[in-house]
Design an enzyme around this catalytic site. Structure first.
Site, PDB file in Angstrom:
ATOM      1  N   ARG A  46       1.100  -1.269   0.031  1.00 51.00           N
ATOM      2  CA  ARG A  46       0.051  -0.219  -0.002  1.00 51.00           C
ATOM      3  C   ARG A  46       0.779   1.122   0.084  1.00 51.00           C
ATOM      4  O   ARG A  46       2.318   1.182   0.093  1.00 51.00           O
ATOM      5  CB  ARG A  46      -1.014   0.007   1.102  1.00 51.00           C
ATOM      6  N   GLY A  47       0.277   2.580   0.128  1.00 54.73           N
ATOM      7  CA  GLY A  47       1.160   3.588  -0.428  1.00 54.73           C
ATOM      8  C   GLY A  47       0.929   3.983  -1.986  1.00 54.73           C
ATOM      9  O   GLY A  47       1.512   3.123  -2.709  1.00 54.73           O
ATOM     10  N   ALA A  48       0.624   5.015  -2.129  1.00 49.11           N
ATOM     11  CA  ALA A  48       0.730   5.505  -3.727  1.00 49.11           C
ATOM     12  C   ALA A  48       1.892   5.147  -4.554  1.00 49.11           C
ATOM     13  O   ALA A  48       1.729   4.283  -5.677  1.00 49.11           O
ATOM     14  CB  ALA A  48       0.335   6.940  -3.891  1.00 49.11           C
ATOM     15  N   ARG A  89      -7.356  -0.249  -6.755  1.00 45.69           N
ATOM     16  CA  ARG A  89      -7.728   0.773  -5.784  1.00 45.69           C
ATOM     17  C   ARG A  89      -7.714   2.185  -6.700  1.00 45.69           C
ATOM     18  O   ARG A  89      -7.045   2.527  -7.368  1.00 45.69           O
ATOM     19  CB  ARG A  89      -6.571   0.955  -4.904  1.00 45.69           C
ATOM     20  N   GLN A 196      -1.895   2.882  10.067  1.00 51.75           N
ATOM     21  CA  GLN A 196      -0.692   2.608   9.159  1.00 51.75           C
ATOM     22  C   GLN A 196       0.366   3.483  10.106  1.00 51.75           C
ATOM     23  O   GLN A 196       1.613   3.043   9.882  1.00 51.75           O
ATOM     24  CB  GLN A 196      -0.862   3.253   7.978  1.00 51.75           C
ATOM     25  N   ASP A 237      -2.226  10.660  -2.186  1.00 50.64           N
ATOM     26  CA  ASP A 237      -2.434   9.741  -3.049  1.00 50.64           C
ATOM     27  C   ASP A 237      -2.799  10.059  -4.563  1.00 50.64           C
ATOM     28  O   ASP A 237      -2.767   9.443  -5.612  1.00 50.64           O
ATOM     29  CB  ASP A 237      -3.698   8.685  -2.717  1.00 50.64           C
ATOM     30  N   ASN A 247      -5.540  12.407   0.480  1.00 51.12           N
ATOM     31  CA  ASN A 247      -4.708  11.521   1.483  1.00 51.12           C
ATOM     32  C   ASN A 247      -5.579  11.141   1.990  1.00 51.12           C
ATOM     33  O   ASN A 247      -6.684  10.952   2.231  1.00 51.12           O
ATOM     34  CB  ASN A 247      -3.534  12.700   1.845  1.00 51.12           C
TER      35      ASN A 247
HETATM   36  O1  MRU Z   1      -4.434   3.242   2.240  1.00 41.75           O
HETATM   37  P1  MRU Z   1      -3.061   3.337   2.224  1.00 41.75           P
HETATM   38  O2  MRU Z   1      -2.244   2.968   3.168  1.00 41.75           O
HETATM   39  O3  MRU Z   1      -2.509   3.050   0.814  1.00 41.75           O
HETATM   40  O4  MRU Z   1      -2.793   5.019   2.069  1.00 41.75           O
HETATM   41  C1  MRU Z   1      -1.660   5.561   2.074  1.00 41.75           C
HETATM   42  C2  MRU Z   1      -1.606   7.153   2.011  1.00 41.75           C
HETATM   43  O5  MRU Z   1      -2.506   7.693   2.327  1.00 41.75           O
HETATM   44  C3  MRU Z   1      -0.212   7.701   1.997  1.00 41.75           C
HETATM   45  O6  MRU Z   1      -0.423   9.002   2.741  1.00 41.75           O
HETATM   46  C4  MRU Z   1       0.140   8.155   0.514  1.00 41.75           C
HETATM   47  O7  MRU Z   1      -0.077   7.037  -0.200  1.00 41.75           O
HETATM   48  C5  MRU Z   1       1.222   8.771   0.094  1.00 41.75           C
HETATM   49  S1  MRU Z   1       2.631   8.310   0.883  1.00 41.75           S
HETATM   50  C6  MRU Z   1       3.837   7.664  -0.209  1.00 41.75           C
END
Ligand code: MRU
Length: 358
Positions: A46-48, A89, A196, A237, A247
């Site tokens: 996870r994480g963009a 996603r 997270q 994101d 985000n």
């Molecule tokens: O749902 P997630 O854990 O994928 O969400 C992640 C975030 O919201 C981060 O802040 C975002 O991806 C940017 S950080 C690299």
């Protein structure tokens, strides 16, 4: 190891299983792009930026899996794989951006044989992953210059190496300032519902020796109002052309309270996360996730919610640009007016990457 990478010996995708951290550090491997799609949907990864790299490697797997003997069939197989990966996603634009990059290789008519195409797709996915690390380091240097010795920093969600291929976005900025020897302290929002911040960011701060305190999301306002926060860093994101930022849910509240208390609020956003096709954040699709994420948390061994509780579970929110002090990109820190300056940053970075690739 990196959060997600290609295993050249076994010809498969490996990733850290983020569902199990911090209790268990486990590497999982996939040799089918549909498994990679599942890993994104179920947040193994996870994480963009990490999602974008995982999808790119998923396309390399799809190219390997395709039994096509004609170019048309190969392109059709890869387009179908991209659709499956894209649907996992909706909010993180890095996913669509990475797939677009892979499809550009698939349809590159300068590459003739299917074997060469398979190699070219893998090469592009590796390039995308390597570039992510390089971009994060550039953002980290720009962002760290905003942090002063003695600062207390508020951070939301996880934006560290685990959210990217390596190093991180907002947490990467904080890590850089720490490594530069600045005396800093980080307040980590635990980030309900999937925690997270508590599970991943706290674990990363331990790994990189970054001084931190974990706080419940509801405490962020208290720390800001009582003068205990100097600056906020978050990830994104997707950013719209006007500088609105999507985000992790809860970011909007952080930004509003920061502005109310005169605290600078900086999203750290690679240009691959900027979607210039969307004029404002209102057009950003917001993912709603399973109610079980909210109801199945246990406290003292029991589920917290009453049986049959009705739930709304948006995973992201949009912070309007008026709350954003500046946006840290690999190009530099972008300040208002975002509709001009953010476009300029994105187009400048895109122009650097326009040389044709094989
Ligand atoms: O749902 P997630 O854990 O994928 O969400 C992640 C975030 O919201 C981060 O802040 C975002 O991806 C940017 S950080 C690299």
């Amino acid at each position: 190891m990196r959060t997600v990478e290609w295993d050249y010996d076994r010809q498969l995708v490996k990733m850290i299983d983020q569902r199990k951290l911090p209790a268990i550090f486990e590497i999982v491997s996939f040799n089918n792009y549909l498994e990679v799609a599942m890993s994104i949907r179920e947040m193994v990864v996870r994480g963009a930026p990490a999602i974008g790299a995982a999808a790119a490697f998923g396309m390399a797997l799809a190219a390997k899996q395709s039994q096509a003997v004609t170019r048309t069939d190969f392109e059709r197989d890869l387009a179908a794989a991209a659709e499956q990966l894209r649907a996992t996603r909706p909010t993180a634009v890095n996913l669509a951006w990475a797939l677009q990059r892979m499809l550009a290789v698939v349809t590159n008519k300068e590459i003739i044989s299917l074997d060469d195409l398979r190699q070219a797709v893998l090469k592009e996915s590796q390039r995308l992953a390597d570039e992510d690390v390089e971009i994060n380091l550039r953002m980290a240097r720009h962002g760290a210059a905003l942090i002063k010795d003695g600062d207390t920093i508020l951070h939301h969600c996880n934006t560290g190496s685990l959210a990217t291929v390596d190093w991180g976005t907002a947490l990467g900025v904080i890590r850089m300032a720490n490594e530069q020897g600045k005396k800093i302290h980080v307040l980590l929002d635990e980030t309900r519902p999937l925690l997270q911040g508590a599970r991943l960011s706290a674990w990363e701060c331990e790994q990189y020796h970054i001084p931190y305190s974990l706080i419940v999301d509801n405490a962020a306002g208290h720390f800001m109002r009582t003068g205990q926060v100097d600056i906020c860093f978050v990830g994104a994101d997707r950013a719209a052309a006007n500088g609105d930022i999507a985000n992790k849910i809860g970011t909007y509240k952080v930004a509003v309270v920061a502005k109310e208390n005169g605290i600078p609020f900086f999203p750290v956003v690679p240009t691959s996360t900027v979607d210039l096709s969307l004029p404002t954040g209102d057009a950003i699709p917001i993912e709603e996730r399973d109610s079980a994420e909210v109801t199945e948390l246990t406290l003292f061994g029991r589920a917290v919610a009453s049986v049959g509780a009705k739930v709304r579970n948006p995973a992201f929110d949009v912070t309007p640009y008026k709350y954003v002090t500046g946006i840290v990109t690999e190009y530099g820190v972008v300040y208002p007016p975002y509709s001009i300056n953010l476009r300029h940053a994105v187009e400048t970075e895109q122009a650097k990457n326009l040389t044709p690739r094989r």
